[in-house]
Design a protein around this motif. Structure first.
Motif, PDB file in Angstrom:
ATOM      1  N   THR A 284       3.485 -11.599 -15.615  1.00 24.45           N
ATOM      2  CA  THR A 284       2.836 -11.396 -14.315  1.00 24.45           C
ATOM      3  C   THR A 284       2.620 -12.688 -13.533  1.00 24.45           C
ATOM      4  O   THR A 284       2.427 -12.645 -12.316  1.00 24.45           O
ATOM      5  CB  THR A 284       1.472 -10.697 -14.496  1.00 24.45           C
ATOM      6  OG1 THR A 284       0.616 -11.521 -15.301  1.00 24.45           O
ATOM      7  CG2 THR A 284       1.641  -9.352 -15.178  1.00 24.45           C
ATOM      8  N   ALA A 285       2.635 -13.839 -14.200  1.00 25.41           N
ATOM      9  CA  ALA A 285       2.403 -15.117 -13.511  1.00 25.41           C
ATOM     10  C   ALA A 285       2.764 -16.264 -14.446  1.00 25.41           C
ATOM     11  O   ALA A 285       3.009 -16.063 -15.636  1.00 25.41           O
ATOM     12  CB  ALA A 285       0.946 -15.227 -13.071  1.00 25.41           C
ATOM     13  N   GLY A 286       2.765 -17.483 -13.874  1.00 24.44           N
ATOM     14  CA  GLY A 286       3.044 -18.669 -14.664  1.00 24.44           C
ATOM     15  C   GLY A 286       4.518 -19.042 -14.661  1.00 24.44           C
ATOM     16  O   GLY A 286       5.375 -18.292 -14.179  1.00 24.44           O
ATOM     17  N   THR A 287       4.789 -20.212 -15.215  1.00 23.50           N
ATOM     18  CA  THR A 287       6.163 -20.682 -15.364  1.00 23.50           C
ATOM     19  C   THR A 287       6.585 -20.479 -16.812  1.00 23.50           C
ATOM     20  O   THR A 287       5.908 -20.956 -17.733  1.00 23.50           O
ATOM     21  CB  THR A 287       6.276 -22.170 -14.985  1.00 23.50           C
ATOM     22  OG1 THR A 287       5.923 -22.325 -13.608  1.00 23.50           O
ATOM     23  CG2 THR A 287       7.686 -22.684 -15.208  1.00 23.50           C
ATOM     24  N   VAL A 288       7.685 -19.755 -17.010  1.00 28.49           N
ATOM     25  CA  VAL A 288       8.176 -19.445 -18.356  1.00 28.49           C
ATOM     26  C   VAL A 288       9.625 -19.906 -18.451  1.00 28.49           C
ATOM     27  O   VAL A 288      10.479 -19.487 -17.652  1.00 28.49           O
ATOM     28  CB  VAL A 288       8.085 -17.938 -18.659  1.00 28.49           C
ATOM     29  CG1 VAL A 288       8.606 -17.647 -20.070  1.00 28.49           C
ATOM     30  CG2 VAL A 288       6.651 -17.438 -18.505  1.00 28.49           C
ATOM     31  N   LYS A 289       9.901 -20.767 -19.438  1.00 25.95           N
ATOM     32  CA  LYS A 289      11.252 -21.282 -19.649  1.00 25.95           C
ATOM     33  C   LYS A 289      11.677 -20.940 -21.074  1.00 25.95           C
ATOM     34  O   LYS A 289      11.044 -21.356 -22.039  1.00 25.95           O
ATOM     35  CB  LYS A 289      11.294 -22.795 -19.437  1.00 25.95           C
ATOM     36  CG  LYS A 289      10.913 -23.223 -18.019  1.00 25.95           C
ATOM     37  CD  LYS A 289      10.945 -24.739 -17.873  1.00 25.95           C
ATOM     38  CE  LYS A 289      10.572 -25.170 -16.460  1.00 25.95           C
ATOM     39  NZ  LYS A 289      10.625 -26.656 -16.298  1.00 25.95           N
ATOM     40  N   VAL A 290      12.782 -20.194 -21.174  1.00 27.43           N
ATOM     41  CA  VAL A 290      13.245 -19.719 -22.480  1.00 27.43           C
ATOM     42  C   VAL A 290      14.674 -20.171 -22.725  1.00 27.43           C
ATOM     43  O   VAL A 290      15.560 -19.972 -21.881  1.00 27.43           O
ATOM     44  CB  VAL A 290      13.181 -18.179 -22.570  1.00 27.43           C
ATOM     45  CG1 VAL A 290      13.653 -17.705 -23.949  1.00 27.43           C
ATOM     46  CG2 VAL A 290      11.781 -17.670 -22.271  1.00 27.43           C
TER      47      VAL A 290
END
Length: 366
Positions: free
Chosen positions: A260-266
């Motif tokens: 729903t929010a934030g920075t996510v790097k996978v």
């Protein structure tokens, strides 16, 4: 004879005049005594009221008022006015001091409540290092494993090589992990393993970078994902979450996964983001680079599951196979997507299961 009669009359009149004078004097004396007594009674009743206000002890306002009324009734009008003028300043001073004391008490109580609220904001605060430590409740530490057992909110910071396990067998309430600058790596287990929970919310604190790295090489390892869950997961926050899945998947749950929010790097050796039940992306800035599917759902037994839905956020996906894969439905109605896939951009087993607003897909490379 006449002279004697006149003298007798004069003497009689003088006696009567003397008696009247004495009677008036006695009456005035009695009135003065009554007035003094009344004054004493009124002042006494007022003093009792003031004493009660000063000590802040319980007292009967009805009884105090009755005593004051009695004093006013017994006193003359002049005495009443004098008494009120004399006692009012004292009563006013006492009440002012009491008011100040009350305000000071309220301020102190508010400050105390604020401090208590601040102290009790988290169920526990965990600091990771070579030997993890924590303050609060609901946490156990055994070697290089930190286990969260109770529902609540846990703030975690620091670095270590080991595993964080969520194991709330009751599954009664959610567990929130507030990541405040975390680096966790593991060579023999999933760095974050959600074993039992109603739902786990992973929230990144503003301005922080939080990294999980799965360094395992054994392809037969259990829980083959950097963040692995048997239950629901929601990712949010204002910081950055970096997930390095060097063994298999980046993040995987057997149930539902939401961002729903934030920075996510996978980055992942196989699938980037996998929610077997479903994957829903409503916001955030999500980047996926993987050798298999970028975003995947795989549930086929439950007819209400097995879907992917994107309604917002910014997604950048580079996939070695499909960008999106789901057995029942893929819906993209919002957000901004940049997709690159060796396979298909959208792969769905169900006929008519793909619904994409092409205005959301800003750039496509394949």
């Amino acid at each position: 004879m006449k002279m004697k009669s006149i003298s007798s009359v004069i003497l009689a009149l003088f006696a009567v005049f003397s008696l009247c004078s004495c009677g008036n004097s006695a009456t005035e004396t009695a009135d003065n005594m009554t007035s003094t007594a009344a004054t004493t009674v009124f002042v006494s009743s007022t003093t009792v009221e003031n004493k009660a206000d000063t000590t802040e002890q319980p007292f009967s306002e009805t009884a105090s008022a009755a005593a004051t009324v009695a004093g006013i009734t017994a006193s003359s009008k002049v005495t009443e006015n004098t008494t009120v003028n004399t006692t009012k300043p004292a009563a006013t001073t006492v009440r002012t001091n009491a008011s100040k004391a009350t305000k000071a008490t309220v301020a102190e109580t508010t400050a105390t409540a604020s401090t208590t609220k601040m102290q009790s904001k988290y169920t526990a605060e965990i600091t990771l290092s070579s030997s993890a430590i924590f303050s609060g409740k609901g946490v156990t530490v055994s070697g290089s494993t930190v286990t969260v057992k109770d529902a609540g909110t846990y703030r975690i910071k620091g670095s270590f090589n080991g595993q964080i396990v969520i194991d709330n067998a009751a599954k009664a309430e959610n567990i929130t992990l507030v990541l405040a600058g975390v680096t966790v790596s593991s060579n023999n287990a999933a760095p974050l393993y959600i074993k039992n929970a109603a739902k786990v919310i992973i929230s990144t604190e503003k301005g922080t970078t939080n990294t999980f790295t799965d360094n395992r090489t054994n392809q037969n390892s259990d829980n083959a994902a950097c963040i692995y869950a048997d239950d629901d997961i929601t990712l949010n926050g204002e910081g950055t979450l970096i997930i390095n899945g060097k063994l298999n998947n980046g993040i995987r749950t057997k149930n539902d996964l939401k961002i729903t929010a934030g920075t996510v790097k996978v980055t992942a050796e196989k699938n980037g983001i996998r929610g077997n039940g479903s994957v829903t992306i409503k916001g955030g800035n999500v980047t996926v680079s993987c050798k298999k599917d970028g975003v995947k759902s795989s549930e086929t037994a439950n007819p209400q599951k097995g879907f992917i839905e994107v309604t917002g956020g910014t997604l950048n996906i580079t996939a070695g196979d499909d960008a999106f894969q789901a057995p029942r439905k893929i819906t993209i109605s919002g957000g901004s997507l940049t997709l690159s896939a060796e396979g298909k951009l959208y792969k769905c087993d169900a006929a008519g299961g793909i619904s994409v607003n092409e205005n959301c897909v800003k750039e496509i490379a394949s």
